[in-house]
Design a protein around this motif. Sequence first.
Motif, mmCIF file in Angstrom:
data_model
loop_
_atom_site.group_PDB
_atom_site.id
_atom_site.type_symbol
_atom_site.label_atom_id
_atom_site.label_comp_id
_atom_site.label_asym_id
_atom_site.label_seq_id
_atom_site.Cartn_x
_atom_site.Cartn_y
_atom_site.Cartn_z
ATOM 1 N N GLY A 185 0.834 -1.191 0.000
ATOM 2 C CA GLY A 185 0.000 0.000 0.000
ATOM 3 C C GLY A 185 0.866 1.236 0.000
ATOM 4 O O GLY A 185 2.078 1.172 -0.209
ATOM 5 N N ARG A 186 0.233 2.359 0.268
ATOM 6 C CA ARG A 186 0.957 3.623 0.264
ATOM 7 C C ARG A 186 0.338 4.564 1.279
ATOM 8 O O ARG A 186 -0.839 4.425 1.640
ATOM 9 N N PHE A 187 1.140 5.474 1.729
ATOM 10 C CA PHE A 187 0.659 6.591 2.539
ATOM 11 C C PHE A 187 0.723 7.802 1.622
ATOM 12 O O PHE A 187 1.804 8.362 1.385
ATOM 13 N N GLY A 188 -0.431 8.169 1.054
ATOM 14 C CA GLY A 188 -0.474 9.274 0.092
ATOM 15 C C GLY A 188 0.488 9.000 -1.042
ATOM 16 O O GLY A 188 0.534 7.899 -1.591
ATOM 17 N N GLN A 189 1.279 10.005 -1.381
ATOM 18 C CA GLN A 189 2.343 9.830 -2.375
ATOM 19 C C GLN A 189 3.707 9.895 -1.698
ATOM 20 O O GLN A 189 4.721 10.096 -2.352
ATOM 21 N N ARG A 190 3.717 9.718 -0.357
ATOM 22 C CA ARG A 190 4.970 9.844 0.406
ATOM 23 C C ARG A 190 5.717 8.542 0.586
ATOM 24 O O ARG A 190 6.936 8.527 0.567
#
Length: 190
Positions: free
Chosen positions: A81-86
Amino acid sequence: MRLFAAVLPPTGAVDELAVAVDRLRALPGANGLRWTGRDGWHFTLAFLGEVDEELLPAVEERFGRAAARQDPFPLRLHGGGRFGQRALWAGAAGGLDAMRLLADRADAAARRAGVAMDEHRAYKAHLTVARSRATGPAADLRPYVEALAPFEGAAWTVGEFALVRSNLPVHGVPGARPRYEPVRVWRLGH
């Protein structure tokens, strides 16, 4: 010293994830990300931040108690997954309730030992594999998450957790990464 509590995946799990991450690094735009080193892959349970060395004995005692109350549990690397684009991360499956309980216990142990912890948040098991670069436009992490989605690692038993020291990279050194060194490891259920 800068400290955190973590579950360190075994070598076999790291090797499996490394194969998947190598495929991600071949995708278009991958050079626009800062990839974490496999030697630093871990599941953070609780971030303690800067801790006065005088508090270390109390932290170690409390972590020992937390470990003794926690039974070993199954876990495997799973999807991502991802945390926003960070940040891009690999996820986990298996004993997630046990992992959350261990994270809560580590957080509470640090607080009881006198560590000024940040506000407590709901725990999300993740292992960071890449971050957006500080300069330039943020990378679109969606294709990487899609490519990582089918990843299924082999299960292992989490039988310990570690207090880890984070040594920040030297500022201005290209390619420098944080270095992590276990300060102490506790077996679960003992």
